[in-house]
Design an enzyme around this catalytic site. Sequence first.
Site: not given
Length: 218
Positions: A30-31
Amino acid sequence: MHSRMLRGKHILVTAGPTHEPIDPVRYLANRSSGRQGFAIADALAKLGARVTLIAGPVTLDTPANVDRINVETALQMAGAVEHVLPVDAAVMVAAVADWRVESAGQKIKKHGAPPTLQLVENPDILAGLARNPLRPGLLIGFAAETEKVIDHATAKRLRKGADWIVANDVSGDVMGGLANTVHIVTAAGVESWEKLPKEEVAARLADRIAQALTAKPA
């Protein structure tokens, strides 16, 4: 806040994403940049706490006077959390992957149709810590939401068994960005802070943690 208010307290912080291997060269992620969690670890250390930071794969320098444990996957993070206990407080900032893949031993090659990935649910580290016999006296979770932020965070606090949930709206550029807007959800209600640099969010949260821990009877 006195600069050594947390002297003698041991606090666990998790930060960053987890990477769940698909094969030896690919992974699910994920970011999350880890910046908010690292800033919180730094702020707690500056208040005199002994801080153990369990970090997913990020490219950030370890804050001064912080003990760092590097992990990659959710299973590794869960094991590291268990190993660090007991602690006085835990601040679970990491964006842990909900799912992992039945990883292939060799690189998956293209053969026409895309491969089917078999997903397996990862352990819920926050909820598991809430049920642990060595549960910290103050357990704080984070909720990254894109809609109905306070409603979802309020439900999450009850569902997970956390004392506080720090909720933030990640529908914009919060993940990987330099600023954050947060809502502190507790049994007493909701406290909303204006958009602030992540370092200022960390300093304010560290002050609140210090107040909570020093208010508890020894």
